[in-house]
Design a protein around this motif. Structure first.
Motif, PDB file in Angstrom:
ATOM      1  N   LEU A 141       0.831  -1.206   0.000  1.00  9.90           N
ATOM      2  CA  LEU A 141       0.000   0.000   0.000  1.00  9.90           C
ATOM      3  C   LEU A 141       0.865   1.255   0.000  1.00  9.90           C
ATOM      4  O   LEU A 141       0.625   2.197  -0.756  1.00  9.90           O
ATOM      5  CB  LEU A 141      -0.941   0.013   1.206  1.00  9.90           C
ATOM      6  N   VAL A 142       1.891   1.267   0.823  1.00  7.49           N
ATOM      7  CA  VAL A 142       2.799   2.414   0.885  1.00  7.49           C
ATOM      8  C   VAL A 142       3.529   2.576  -0.442  1.00  7.49           C
ATOM      9  O   VAL A 142       3.660   3.688  -0.969  1.00  7.49           O
ATOM     10  CB  VAL A 142       3.797   2.266   2.053  1.00  7.49           C
ATOM     11  N   ARG A 143       3.956   1.476  -1.019  1.00  3.19           N
ATOM     12  CA  ARG A 143       4.650   1.523  -2.309  1.00  3.19           C
ATOM     13  C   ARG A 143       3.736   2.112  -3.382  1.00  3.19           C
ATOM     14  O   ARG A 143       4.141   2.984  -4.153  1.00  3.19           O
ATOM     15  CB  ARG A 143       5.112   0.124  -2.714  1.00  3.19           C
ATOM     16  N   ARG A 144       2.483   1.639  -3.435  1.00  3.86           N
ATOM     17  CA  ARG A 144       1.534   2.156  -4.433  1.00  3.86           C
ATOM     18  C   ARG A 144       1.230   3.629  -4.192  1.00  3.86           C
ATOM     19  O   ARG A 144       1.140   4.414  -5.145  1.00  3.86           O
ATOM     20  CB  ARG A 144       0.244   1.339  -4.415  1.00  3.86           C
ATOM     21  N   ALA A 145       1.070   4.005  -2.929  1.00  2.00           N
ATOM     22  CA  ALA A 145       0.787   5.414  -2.610  1.00  2.00           C
ATOM     23  C   ALA A 145       1.943   6.307  -3.035  1.00  2.00           C
ATOM     24  O   ALA A 145       1.731   7.382  -3.612  1.00  2.00           O
ATOM     25  CB  ALA A 145       0.499   5.570  -1.119  1.00  2.00           C
ATOM     26  N   LYS A 146       3.176   5.863  -2.774  1.00  2.00           N
ATOM     27  CA  LYS A 146       4.349   6.640  -3.193  1.00  2.00           C
ATOM     28  C   LYS A 146       4.396   6.766  -4.707  1.00  2.00           C
ATOM     29  O   LYS A 146       4.707   7.833  -5.247  1.00  2.00           O
ATOM     30  CB  LYS A 146       5.637   5.989  -2.688  1.00  2.00           C
ATOM     31  N   ALA A 147       4.097   5.680  -5.405  1.00  2.00           N
ATOM     32  CA  ALA A 147       4.110   5.702  -6.866  1.00  2.00           C
ATOM     33  C   ALA A 147       3.034   6.641  -7.404  1.00  2.00           C
ATOM     34  O   ALA A 147       3.291   7.422  -8.331  1.00  2.00           O
ATOM     35  CB  ALA A 147       3.913   4.286  -7.416  1.00  2.00           C
ATOM     36  N   CYS A 148       1.853   6.578  -6.846  1.00  2.00           N
ATOM     37  CA  CYS A 148       0.767   7.470  -7.274  1.00  2.00           C
ATOM     38  C   CYS A 148       1.142   8.923  -7.024  1.00  2.00           C
ATOM     39  O   CYS A 148       0.898   9.787  -7.874  1.00  2.00           O
ATOM     40  CB  CYS A 148      -0.532   7.137  -6.533  1.00  2.00           C
ATOM     41  N   ALA A 149       1.704   9.189  -5.880  1.00  2.00           N
ATOM     42  CA  ALA A 149       2.126  10.556  -5.551  1.00  2.00           C
ATOM     43  C   ALA A 149       3.162  11.045  -6.558  1.00  2.00           C
ATOM     44  O   ALA A 149       3.058  12.164  -7.080  1.00  2.00           O
ATOM     45  CB  ALA A 149       2.683  10.613  -4.133  1.00  2.00           C
ATOM     46  N   ALA A 150       4.131  10.203  -6.862  1.00  2.00           N
ATOM     47  CA  ALA A 150       5.180  10.589  -7.802  1.00  2.00           C
ATOM     48  C   ALA A 150       4.606  10.850  -9.193  1.00  2.00           C
ATOM     49  O   ALA A 150       5.010  11.805  -9.863  1.00  2.00           O
ATOM     50  CB  ALA A 150       6.248   9.495  -7.868  1.00  2.00           C
ATOM     51  N   LEU A 151       3.647  10.028  -9.604  1.00  2.00           N
ATOM     52  CA  LEU A 151       3.033  10.231 -10.924  1.00  2.00           C
ATOM     53  C   LEU A 151       2.315  11.569 -11.015  1.00  2.00           C
ATOM     54  O   LEU A 151       2.186  12.145 -12.090  1.00  2.00           O
ATOM     55  CB  LEU A 151       2.045   9.100 -11.233  1.00  2.00           C
ATOM     56  N   GLY A 183       3.349  14.177  -9.296  1.00  5.46           N
ATOM     57  CA  GLY A 183       4.305  15.209  -8.937  1.00  5.46           C
ATOM     58  C   GLY A 183       4.072  15.803  -7.567  1.00  5.46           C
ATOM     59  O   GLY A 183       4.266  16.997  -7.354  1.00  5.46           O
ATOM     60  N   MET A 184       3.628  14.965  -6.636  1.00  2.00           N
ATOM     61  CA  MET A 184       3.374  15.453  -5.283  1.00  2.00           C
ATOM     62  C   MET A 184       4.076  14.585  -4.262  1.00  2.00           C
ATOM     63  O   MET A 184       4.535  13.489  -4.583  1.00  2.00           O
ATOM     64  CB  MET A 184       1.864  15.523  -4.996  1.00  2.00           C
ATOM     65  N   THR A 185       4.168  15.093  -3.061  1.00  6.49           N
ATOM     66  CA  THR A 185       4.768  14.319  -1.980  1.00  6.49           C
ATOM     67  C   THR A 185       3.767  13.290  -1.481  1.00  6.49           C
ATOM     68  O   THR A 185       2.551  13.406  -1.723  1.00  6.49           O
ATOM     69  CB  THR A 185       5.161  15.231  -0.807  1.00  6.49           C
ATOM     70  N   LEU A 186       4.271  12.302  -0.761  1.00  7.21           N
ATOM     71  CA  LEU A 186       3.390  11.300  -0.170  1.00  7.21           C
ATOM     72  C   LEU A 186       2.420  11.970   0.801  1.00  7.21           C
ATOM     73  O   LEU A 186       1.235  11.650   0.832  1.00  7.21           O
ATOM     74  CB  LEU A 186       4.207  10.215   0.543  1.00  7.21           C
ATOM     75  N   LYS A 187       2.920  12.932   1.579  1.00  4.86           N
ATOM     76  CA  LYS A 187       2.061  13.659   2.515  1.00  4.86           C
ATOM     77  C   LYS A 187       0.915  14.346   1.782  1.00  4.86           C
ATOM     78  O   LYS A 187      -0.257  14.230   2.174  1.00  4.86           O
ATOM     79  CB  LYS A 187       2.866  14.686   3.294  1.00  4.86           C
ATOM     80  N   ASP A 188       1.230  15.050   0.691  1.00  6.21           N
ATOM     81  CA  ASP A 188       0.184  15.730  -0.068  1.00  6.21           C
ATOM     82  C   ASP A 188      -0.813  14.740  -0.663  1.00  6.21           C
ATOM     83  O   ASP A 188      -2.019  14.996  -0.699  1.00  6.21           O
ATOM     84  CB  ASP A 188       0.799  16.582  -1.177  1.00  6.21           C
ATOM     85  N   PHE A 189      -0.310  13.599  -1.113  1.00  2.00           N
ATOM     86  CA  PHE A 189      -1.187  12.566  -1.661  1.00  2.00           C
ATOM     87  C   PHE A 189      -2.158  12.052  -0.597  1.00  2.00           C
ATOM     88  O   PHE A 189      -3.356  11.915  -0.844  1.00  2.00           O
ATOM     89  CB  PHE A 189      -0.349  11.405  -2.221  1.00  2.00           C
ATOM     90  N   VAL A 190      -1.628  11.785   0.590  1.00  2.00           N
ATOM     91  CA  VAL A 190      -2.471  11.276   1.681  1.00  2.00           C
ATOM     92  C   VAL A 190      -3.504  12.329   2.092  1.00  2.00           C
ATOM     93  O   VAL A 190      -4.685  12.012   2.288  1.00  2.00           O
ATOM     94  CB  VAL A 190      -1.605  10.823   2.882  1.00  2.00           C
ATOM     95  N   VAL A 191      -3.084  13.583   2.197  1.00  2.00           N
ATOM     96  CA  VAL A 191      -4.021  14.656   2.550  1.00  2.00           C
ATOM     97  C   VAL A 191      -5.142  14.728   1.519  1.00  2.00           C
ATOM     98  O   VAL A 191      -6.325  14.799   1.861  1.00  2.00           O
ATOM     99  CB  VAL A 191      -3.292  16.015   2.674  1.00  2.00           C
ATOM    100  N   LYS A 192      -4.774  14.675   0.239  1.00  5.35           N
ATOM    101  CA  LYS A 192      -5.768  14.747  -0.832  1.00  5.35           C
ATOM    102  C   LYS A 192      -6.732  13.557  -0.778  1.00  5.35           C
ATOM    103  O   LYS A 192      -7.938  13.712  -0.962  1.00  5.35           O
ATOM    104  CB  LYS A 192      -5.061  14.813  -2.181  1.00  5.35           C
ATOM    105  N   ALA A 193      -6.203  12.364  -0.531  1.00  2.00           N
ATOM    106  CA  ALA A 193      -7.044  11.175  -0.435  1.00  2.00           C
ATOM    107  C   ALA A 193      -8.016  11.281   0.738  1.00  2.00           C
ATOM    108  O   ALA A 193      -9.201  10.952   0.612  1.00  2.00           O
ATOM    109  CB  ALA A 193      -6.194   9.916  -0.302  1.00  2.00           C
ATOM    110  N   LEU A 194      -7.532  11.768   1.873  1.00  2.00           N
ATOM    111  CA  LEU A 194      -8.397  11.922   3.041  1.00  2.00           C
ATOM    112  C   LEU A 194      -9.447  13.006   2.808  1.00  2.00           C
ATOM    113  O   LEU A 194     -10.616  12.840   3.173  1.00  2.00           O
ATOM    114  CB  LEU A 194      -7.566  12.245   4.284  1.00  2.00           C
ATOM    115  N   GLU A 195      -9.034  14.110   2.185  1.00  2.00           N
ATOM    116  CA  GLU A 195     -10.005  15.167   1.878  1.00  2.00           C
ATOM    117  C   GLU A 195     -11.079  14.647   0.933  1.00  2.00           C
ATOM    118  O   GLU A 195     -12.271  14.886   1.135  1.00  2.00           O
ATOM    119  CB  GLU A 195      -9.309  16.372   1.247  1.00  2.00           C
ATOM    120  N   SER A 196     -10.657  13.934  -0.086  1.00  2.00           N
ATOM    121  CA  SER A 196     -11.597  13.386  -1.058  1.00  2.00           C
ATOM    122  C   SER A 196     -12.579  12.417  -0.392  1.00  2.00           C
ATOM    123  O   SER A 196     -13.781  12.478  -0.627  1.00  2.00           O
ATOM    124  CB  SER A 196     -10.825  12.677  -2.167  1.00  2.00           C
ATOM    125  N   ALA A 197     -12.053  11.558   0.441  1.00  5.12           N
ATOM    126  CA  ALA A 197     -12.895  10.556   1.098  1.00  5.12           C
ATOM    127  C   ALA A 197     -13.882  11.186   2.078  1.00  5.12           C
ATOM    128  O   ALA A 197     -15.025  10.753   2.184  1.00  5.12           O
ATOM    129  CB  ALA A 197     -12.023   9.540   1.821  1.00  5.12           C
TER     130      ALA A 197
END
Length: 67
Positions: free
Chosen positions: A15-25, A27-41
């Motif tokens: 899960l962490v690996r996929r999240a990091k990959a998605c974030a990189a795709l 162009g965002m940090t893992l933190k920003d990706f997680v924040v966005k996912a939580l906001e969306s949810a």
């Protein structure tokens, strides 16, 4: 906006690996990706797993178009 620090432990490695990959795709940090996912949810009243699944599906489509 005030912030809080949270530490997450024992997350599945895949899960962490996929999240990091998605974030990189995106162009965002893992933190920003997680924040966005939580906001969306939380804004759409959908489970977090669905939000991550939607983001992962979008990333897979983006990668397929890039090939």
């Amino acid at each position: 906006m005030e912030t809080k620090t949270i530490n997450l432990r024992d997350l599945p490695e895949e899960l962490v690996r996929r999240a990091k990959a998605c974030a990189a795709l995106h162009g965002m940090t893992l933190k920003d990706f997680v924040v966005k996912a939580l906001e969306s949810a939380t804004q759409k009243d959908i489970p977090v797993t669905s939000a991550i699944s939607l983001m992962t599906t979008a990333n897979q489509k983006k990668r397929a178009r890039a090939k």
